[in-house]
Design an enzyme around this catalytic site. Structure first.
Site, PDB file in Angstrom:
ATOM      1  N   HIS A  77       0.850  -1.212   0.000  1.00 44.89           N
ATOM      2  CA  HIS A  77       0.000   0.000   0.000  1.00 44.89           C
ATOM      3  C   HIS A  77       0.874   1.247   0.000  1.00 44.89           C
ATOM      4  O   HIS A  77       1.961   1.260   0.590  1.00 44.89           O
ATOM      5  CB  HIS A  77      -1.003  -0.006   1.160  1.00 44.89           C
ATOM      6  CG  HIS A  77      -0.401   0.006   2.543  1.00 44.89           C
ATOM      7  ND1 HIS A  77      -0.055   1.168   3.192  1.00 44.89           N
ATOM      8  CD2 HIS A  77      -0.122  -0.998   3.407  1.00 44.89           C
ATOM      9  CE1 HIS A  77       0.413   0.887   4.393  1.00 44.89           C
ATOM     10  NE2 HIS A  77       0.391  -0.426   4.550  1.00 44.89           N
ATOM     11  N   ASP A  79      -0.195   4.459   0.966  1.00 46.52           N
ATOM     12  CA  ASP A  79      -0.473   5.456   1.995  1.00 46.52           C
ATOM     13  C   ASP A  79       0.343   5.148   3.242  1.00 46.52           C
ATOM     14  O   ASP A  79       0.869   4.048   3.406  1.00 46.52           O
ATOM     15  CB  ASP A  79      -1.963   5.503   2.329  1.00 46.52           C
ATOM     16  CG  ASP A  79      -2.481   4.175   2.876  1.00 46.52           C
ATOM     17  OD1 ASP A  79      -2.103   3.120   2.325  1.00 46.52           O
ATOM     18  OD2 ASP A  79      -3.276   4.191   3.838  1.00 46.52           O
ATOM     19  N   ASP A 116       6.368   1.606   6.743  1.00 50.02           N
ATOM     20  CA  ASP A 116       5.099   0.905   6.640  1.00 50.02           C
ATOM     21  C   ASP A 116       4.190   1.729   5.720  1.00 50.02           C
ATOM     22  O   ASP A 116       3.630   2.727   6.133  1.00 50.02           O
ATOM     23  CB  ASP A 116       4.477   0.753   8.034  1.00 50.02           C
ATOM     24  CG  ASP A 116       3.082   0.166   8.022  1.00 50.02           C
ATOM     25  OD1 ASP A 116       2.684  -0.412   6.994  1.00 50.02           O
ATOM     26  OD2 ASP A 116       2.382   0.308   9.040  1.00 50.02           O
ATOM     27  N   GLU A 146      -4.938   1.895   2.906  1.00 46.35           N
ATOM     28  CA  GLU A 146      -4.907   0.693   3.738  1.00 46.35           C
ATOM     29  C   GLU A 146      -5.070   1.030   5.206  1.00 46.35           C
ATOM     30  O   GLU A 146      -5.714   0.299   5.958  1.00 46.35           O
ATOM     31  CB  GLU A 146      -3.585  -0.052   3.505  1.00 46.35           C
ATOM     32  CG  GLU A 146      -3.493  -1.427   4.155  1.00 46.35           C
ATOM     33  CD  GLU A 146      -2.897  -1.424   5.551  1.00 46.35           C
ATOM     34  OE1 GLU A 146      -2.886  -2.491   6.190  1.00 46.35           O
ATOM     35  OE2 GLU A 146      -2.462  -0.346   6.027  1.00 46.35           O
ATOM     36  N   GLU A 147      -4.498   2.165   5.616  1.00 43.89           N
ATOM     37  CA  GLU A 147      -4.420   2.468   7.036  1.00 43.89           C
ATOM     38  C   GLU A 147      -5.732   2.952   7.641  1.00 43.89           C
ATOM     39  O   GLU A 147      -5.899   2.914   8.860  1.00 43.89           O
ATOM     40  CB  GLU A 147      -3.323   3.521   7.284  1.00 43.89           C
ATOM     41  CG  GLU A 147      -1.930   3.105   6.830  1.00 43.89           C
ATOM     42  CD  GLU A 147      -1.316   2.017   7.708  1.00 43.89           C
ATOM     43  OE1 GLU A 147      -2.019   1.502   8.594  1.00 43.89           O
ATOM     44  OE2 GLU A 147      -0.141   1.682   7.494  1.00 43.89           O
ATOM     45  N   ASP A 170       4.149  -6.479   3.383  1.00 45.95           N
ATOM     46  CA  ASP A 170       3.744  -5.602   4.489  1.00 45.95           C
ATOM     47  C   ASP A 170       3.901  -6.273   5.851  1.00 45.95           C
ATOM     48  O   ASP A 170       3.202  -5.932   6.795  1.00 45.95           O
ATOM     49  CB  ASP A 170       2.283  -5.167   4.272  1.00 45.95           C
ATOM     50  CG  ASP A 170       1.883  -3.978   5.138  1.00 45.95           C
ATOM     51  OD1 ASP A 170       2.782  -3.311   5.662  1.00 45.95           O
ATOM     52  OD2 ASP A 170       0.673  -3.731   5.279  1.00 45.95           O
ATOM     53  N   HIS A 456       3.466   3.237  13.035  1.00 51.35           N
ATOM     54  CA  HIS A 456       2.342   4.072  13.476  1.00 51.35           C
ATOM     55  C   HIS A 456       2.729   5.009  14.619  1.00 51.35           C
ATOM     56  O   HIS A 456       1.863   5.545  15.301  1.00 51.35           O
ATOM     57  CB  HIS A 456       1.127   3.231  13.890  1.00 51.35           C
ATOM     58  CG  HIS A 456       0.553   2.402  12.784  1.00 51.35           C
ATOM     59  ND1 HIS A 456      -0.645   1.744  12.900  1.00 51.35           N
ATOM     60  CD2 HIS A 456       0.999   2.128  11.547  1.00 51.35           C
ATOM     61  CE1 HIS A 456      -0.904   1.082  11.781  1.00 51.35           C
ATOM     62  NE2 HIS A 456       0.098   1.311  10.949  1.00 51.35           N
TER      63      HIS A 456
END
Length: 484
Positions: A77, A79, A116, A146-147, A170, A456
């Protein structure tokens, strides 16, 4: 662009990663990274498709002599999670990520790094641009959003992809071959509350210094949840000091363990000295309780001008009771896979301001019925507030296939290359494989990647040496994938 990072080995990955990090690419704000990725494929002269959602598919023919191999879809992904420290001056809508090398790791200055899943996406670009790799038919699948809901994976159209195998890039631990993941569901609480005039001495409370992190991958580490800790503080001081809440602002993203919470409160002026001393005691208590997992926890107190309004006392009591009783953290460990979290929930966001309450939780589980059971617990906890509780954004888990052919092939390659067996497991985080598999049920899927720590959060870091080995492992896999 940090040229030192861009020149790391393998340059096929790091240079593309640095180019991506020059482009703001937060979830639901991916227009520029979509355009960049589309242009990347077109500049290579490869068939490039952008679907209605914004997913990009770039197709590369097999190298001569490899046309009879199974087609491989490389998926990541584009994003990234936008998180920064409170004292970091950074605009995610305009500024590029400022990466730097710290020993064996690449990190970012005060923000998330975007490894990530930028490392995965940059790796796919490296394969697509290569002129000397041996491989069968390749499709690069770059998904969006995705997030914050996996809407790109959900919107993927059937019939566009032609491959037989999907390699999701991922996973964030070297030597790990992931064959399953948890599903998830959001619980969102929204309602208006009554206000009353504020009278008394006002303070701004800062609870910060927590590690935060990924609410799936790191939920089992016992880290503090800033929203739950702040609520506990407010609960314990509401009657003792006549505390009234003017504002709360805790956490930021639905899939990150909240690191910070801030509150503006009003207390009985006659108890100001006692209140200040009590907050110091609460800080010491929290630090003692969480001395191993949260060594940098602090609570700061600052006197401020008295606000005009505070929450009505009945609304305040109902909210504090609801948050206190709501489940949070690991709910159950898996009975089948040792060490795997089966079900968890994380109270990610609490906002109280100008007559409106917003509370957001993300529940994850590899058992569908358990996922909805916890969602119902949250519903029941907030019933006392009379607020509107909605569940949405549900996505399925990915059921492990222990008899996967690509798994067997990659286990063999891993043993030969690393001289040790791979760890085969499932993860508590959400991966797009389950959703993509619902569109393409015959895909043989596996997820792997280099080592990334603290995703994150602004402490996110990527281990440099593992990226090089990840590239070598992928190249060998592309060379040795079975014939059709």
């Amino acid at each position: 662009m940090n040229k030192e990072v861009a020149s790391l080995h393998p340059v096929q990955i790091w240079e593309n990663f640095e180019k991506m990090n020059e482009i703001p690419r937060g979830s639901k704000k991916e227009e520029r990274i979509i355009a960049f990725t589309k242009q990347f494929g077109e500049d290579l002269g490869l068939e490039t498709i952008v679907d209605e959602c914004g997913n990009i598919i770039i197709k590369k023919p097999a190298t001569p002599g490899m046309e009879d191999r199974k087609g491989i879809i490389l998926q990541a992904h584009i994003d990234m999670v936008h998180q920064k420290n409170a004292d970091t001056d950074f605009n995610f809508d305009t500024d590029g990520i400022q990466s730097y090398i710290d020993g064996d790791w690449v990190k970012a200055k005060g923000t998330t790094l975007g490894a990530d899943n930028g490392i995965g996406a940059a790796t796919i670009m490296g394969v697509l641009a290569s002129k000397d790799l041996k491989h069968g038919p390749i499709e690069g699948l770059f998904t969006i959003d995705e997030e914050t809901g996996m809407t790109g994976a959900f919107g993927l159209v059937e019939g566009v992809l032609e491959g037989d195998i999907l390699l999701n890039l991922d996973t964030e631990d070297e030597h790990e071959l992931c064959i399953g993941c948890a599903g998830g569901i959001d619980t969102n609480v929204n309602y208006d509350y009554a206000e009353s005039a504020a009278e008394g001495k006002a303070y701004h409370i800062q609870l910060k210094g927590l590690k935060g992190g990924h609410s799936g991958c790191e939920i089992h580490l016992g880290r503090g949840n800033a929203n739950k800790l702040m609520n506990r503080l407010l609960w314990e001081t509401r009657e003792k000091f006549g505390l009234e809440i003017a504002e709360i602002d805790g956490g930021s993203l639905r899939n990150a363990i909240p690191r910070e919470s801030f509150a503006n409160v009003v207390i009985d002026p006659a108890k100001a000295d006692e209140f200040e001393a009590y907050i110091k005691q609460v800080e010491a208590d929290y630090q003692a309780e969480l001395k191993v997992t949260e060594p940098n926890l602090v609570i700061n107190l600052e006197a401020i001008a008295t606000p005009a309004k505070v929450m009505d006392v009945k609304a305040q009591d109902a909210l504090l009771s609801a948050i206190y009783s709501a489940p949070n953290g690991v709910i159950r460990m898996s009975d089948e896979l040792e060490g795997l979290v089966e079900t968890s929930t994380s109270m990610a966001r609490v906002q109280v301001k100008e007559g409106k309450v917003v509370v957001q939780s993300l529940t994850r589980s590899s058992v569908e019925t358990a996922k909805y059971d916890v969602a119902n617990q949250l519903d029941a906890a907030f019933a006392i507030t009379g607020g509107n509780v909605e569940h949405g954004g549900a996505y399925p888990g990915w059921t492990p296939n222990a008899h996967s052919q690509i798994l067997e092939e990659m286990k063999e390659i891993h043993q030969e290359y690393f001289k040790k067996p791979a760890t085969v497991n499932a993860v508590h985080a959400g991966l797009e494989c389950g959703i993509i598999g619902s569109h393409y049920p015959n895909l043989d899927m596996i997820s792997f990647g280099p080592t990334i720590k603290n995703p994150h959060s602004p402490d996110e870091m990527c281990e440099i040496g593992t990226v090089a080995r990840f590239w070598d492992f992928l190249v060998l896999t592309l060379e040795r994938v079975a014939k059709k």
